[in-house]
Design a protein around this motif. Sequence first.
Motif, short mmCIF file in Angstrom:
data_model
loop_
_atom_site.label_atom_id
_atom_site.label_comp_id
_atom_site.label_asym_id
_atom_site.label_seq_id
_atom_site.Cartn_x
_atom_site.Cartn_y
_atom_site.Cartn_z
N HIS A 194 0.86 -1.33 -0.16
CA HIS A 194 0.20 0.03 0.08
C HIS A 194 0.80 1.46 -0.03
CE1 HIS A 194 0.32 0.90 4.61
NE2 HIS A 194 0.14 -0.67 4.51
N LEU A 251 3.62 1.40 -1.67
CA LEU A 251 3.86 1.51 -3.20
C LEU A 251 2.80 2.26 -3.92
CD1 LEU A 251 6.01 0.70 -5.43
CD2 LEU A 251 5.05 -1.29 -5.73
N ALA A 252 1.62 1.64 -3.59
CA ALA A 252 0.42 2.07 -4.34
C ALA A 252 0.42 3.75 -4.14
CB ALA A 252 -0.65 1.21 -3.94
N ARG A 312 2.50 5.80 -3.54
CA ARG A 312 3.65 6.75 -4.14
C ARG A 312 3.18 6.61 -5.82
NH1 ARG A 312 9.01 3.81 -3.86
NH2 ARG A 312 9.67 5.31 -5.07
N TRP A 342 1.16 10.63 -4.15
CA TRP A 342 1.32 11.47 -3.02
C TRP A 342 2.55 11.80 -2.80
CZ3 TRP A 342 -2.93 13.04 -1.09
CH2 TRP A 342 -4.24 12.40 -1.20
N ARG A 357 0.42 9.19 6.60
CA ARG A 357 -0.93 8.92 6.31
C ARG A 357 -0.91 7.34 6.38
NH1 ARG A 357 -3.81 11.16 1.75
NH2 ARG A 357 -4.52 13.01 3.10
N GLU A 358 0.51 6.92 5.69
CA GLU A 358 0.28 5.34 5.34
C GLU A 358 1.17 4.52 6.54
OE1 GLU A 358 -1.05 3.68 2.74
OE2 GLU A 358 -2.12 5.95 2.13
N ASN A 410 0.25 2.81 10.51
CA ASN A 410 0.66 1.55 10.55
C ASN A 410 1.69 0.88 11.49
OD1 ASN A 410 -1.59 -0.25 8.72
ND2 ASN A 410 -1.02 1.72 7.34
N PHE A 454 -2.50 -2.73 -8.65
CA PHE A 454 -1.55 -3.94 -8.19
C PHE A 454 -2.23 -5.17 -8.14
CE2 PHE A 454 0.23 0.26 -7.28
CZ PHE A 454 1.52 0.17 -7.46
N THR A 482 -2.76 -3.67 -1.16
CA THR A 482 -2.26 -2.27 -1.66
C THR A 482 -3.35 -1.23 -1.20
OG1 THR A 482 -3.55 -2.94 -3.59
CG2 THR A 482 -1.21 -2.98 -3.88
#
Lengths: 307, 617
Positions: A204, A206-207, A209, A213, A221-222, A226, B105, B111
């Motif tokens: 998530h 990588l997603a 990026r 963002w 945020r990510e 976490n 993905f 993701t």
Amino acid sequence: MIRFIFIRTIRAILTALTVVTTTFVVLRVTGDPVQSLLPVETTPPEIIELYRRMWNLDQPLWQQYVGYWQGIFHGTMGRSFVDGRDVVGIIAERIPITLELMGWTFVAMLAIGLPAGIAAALNRGSWIDRLVMAAAVAGHALPGYVMGILMIWLFAVELRWLPSSGYGTPQHLIMPVITLATAYGAVIARFTRAAVLEVLGQPHVLAARSQGWAGHTIMRREVLPNAAIPLVTIIGLFLGGLIGGSVIVEWIFAWPGIGRLLVTSVAGRDLAIVQALVLLFSATMIFANLMVDLAYAFLNPAIRVRG
Amino acid sequence: MQIPTLSSAALTAADTPQLSIEGLSVAHRSAPQTQQVSDVSLILPAGGALGIVGESGSGKSLTCLSIMDLLPGALKQSAGVVRLHGKPLAPGRKGIRGRRIAMIFQDPGATMNPLRRIGPFLSGLVKLHRGLTGAAAEAEAVRLLDSVRMPAARARLRAYPHELSGGQNQRVMIAGALAGDPEILLADEPTTALDVTTQAQILDLLAELRAERGMGLVLVSHDFGVIAEAADHVAVMRAGRVVEKAPADRLFSFPQHPYTASLLASIPPELGRASALTSRKNPPCNRPSNATKAIGLKARGLSRLFEARGRVRVHALNGIDLTVQPGEMLGVVGESGCGKSTFGRLLVGLDKPSSGDIRAGGKPLVIEDGEAFRNSRRQLQMVWQDPLSVLNPRLSIGHQIIEVLQTHRITDDTQSRMLELLQAVNLKAEHASRYAHQLSGGQRQRAVIARALAVEPQIVVFDEPVSALDLSVQAQVIEMIADIRDRFNLTGIFISHDIRVVRYVSDRIAVMYLGRIVEIGPADDIYHAPKHPYTQALLSAVLSTDPKRRKSRSILRGDPPDPAQMPSGCPFHPRCPRAAARCRVETPALQAGADSRFTACHAVDVETSGRHWEAAA
């Protein structure tokens, strides 16, 4: 969620019951406190009897156990074997002093550990990472009594900047807080690094990026929320452990808190105080664990929503 | 026949391609000479769909990530340039990512940020790319969810990713990718983690979105079927290089490169059953004389009920009646959550049924610990999907097999028996001293099977044994399983989500849905003439690379079902195109049809009516 809180609370209460009982049993099987307090050969038997009656040691074990429970519920934990003062009173006047030390230590260890760990993770493999990790190993490996004494020698004896020991002014806080916060902060830095690295490797991130963002937004945020989930577990447990860690530091710096009280009471076989302190320590640990569980559930929607 | 070469008109028809990759190489930062991708040049014509296909390690994903400058930290682009409408893209792809090129993905669950609800996720992207805030952003989020055909879009805004199914999460990811109204969508294995029926839905969605928006698509997949379905130009990659690129129709009809041809020949429906049959003529492996003949397996009224957190009751298995004949290979197929893995675990005694019983060779299955349990372990073995997690990482392969031989006192000459077993699964003697991490995926699965065979089992349950393997390796392992099954006289259960694979190795196929068998019969009958609407849908979701065989599909609506929410009546009726009023109230029983086939469906014309199928088996 309510069900989750309920189950965890019941579990905490059961743990507390076990601890209370174990404490009672363990302290009773280690010998008659009167015999170690009074010189047995020279004390007249009636004096020994008097003391035994005063502390209810003449009663059968089960009566002592019932009385012990009644005391816990009434907030009376008996009187000190040494000076006869009320145990709860003695401990109560020490608690704020230790809390002051713990509070500052807690803040300091997070202030050291979190940024260091995050910086190491973000610069993995670089000199920053290696420096932080080397410092963390050193900080964790250096025993508190060595570090404390080194600091006393440097800042109090040689440089004369800080008072060597005692309590009262903010200057008195500095060395004990640093001693404690170094060890715990080092561990937190390591855990933070691991937690952040773990999240950074997740798809998530990588997603996010790929969605365009900015780096700092992804971090805020990510990554950090976490990574916080495992960290809260560790930090919460440290909160409980701090009170134990304070024993050595309070002794070195003559900090008149609970840790020091524990050392003097054990040395003086002051059963009533030791017993109360053990209960206090374990209650703190159990409470910290419960808080960790609840915080974990609050942070993690997968637990919170399903309840 | 004249085949145009790569540089000719076919690929470079447009004046300036929408996207082009020129001479791309990717290397390790610490070892620049080891290239993961070398000299790859690809072109995406305006509005086209470029498929990049290859096995694991071929560099297809790295090529795709390079377009976005998103390579993992240890790698760097060592050469080449990526152009959008002829203009080279700057490092960091500022203003490109999410806005002009978006990406989705493989694993949609992973993701998505598990701590973020769908609403903030989408409105955040809308704000980032279009500057909308507040109610306008939320309205746009709903519109995006509508555009990816998400049912009950507004209600989803408050959901967390873990509350949605894999297919729904992939729809949300696509909605997020559309937030910036990109002109190109990169899709890296977008359906690999999804069930076949969901895969078909997502591919259809992508095709519709392309048509609606004129969006270019770069699709990376290991699956030729997916590529054939969605791409009009295809590049085949191997070991970091493009070995062949051509328009899709030509590539699948006339593959030029031998590697492409061999991969296409490995796709399960193309696997010649004949070749496997000849290999089965190998001499039987010399089993020690105490080995008995094949035994059968009988399950009666088998149910497994899970009680999640004391409240939700999940019927993972619901009254399974089944007989597996000695020496038979029964294929079990179904989507995730259909209970097929639970079924496998029950059959080998790794889990206890809530009710019903299992008999192996006429004797009840022992699942209590003890001597009898240990003996039953000799009888029953299981092979799992991920061999790496099943093998002991600290013991060599040979050591692990010898350990099993010693534990069960199979033979005194453990060394030579171990080597025989390795040979039986087509491993070499030198593999005995290797550790699991030193083997390839296919070799690991062979080692697992050799270890399972060491105890001379009579029944082996294969649970998705080839699903984690590359296509070409998959074909080899399937052939090997077919081979050892005959040589070791095994009775087998072969569980897979892929009906093509199941059909290839099985004598009969059982199709499962929500804990029940909905259809069972001879493999070829089920495969060629399915009767149950669910079996038909499963088969129609199978993607063929043969343009002639691609036909209009009947795509199942809705998600794979949740066993915690069991529908009334026929469990399949909410998704069934032929559902009638009766299906909502009455659960159909398995009824015998022609050709020893049994179907549980009210709509199916039952030739031999009223006969409970088990009575006939």
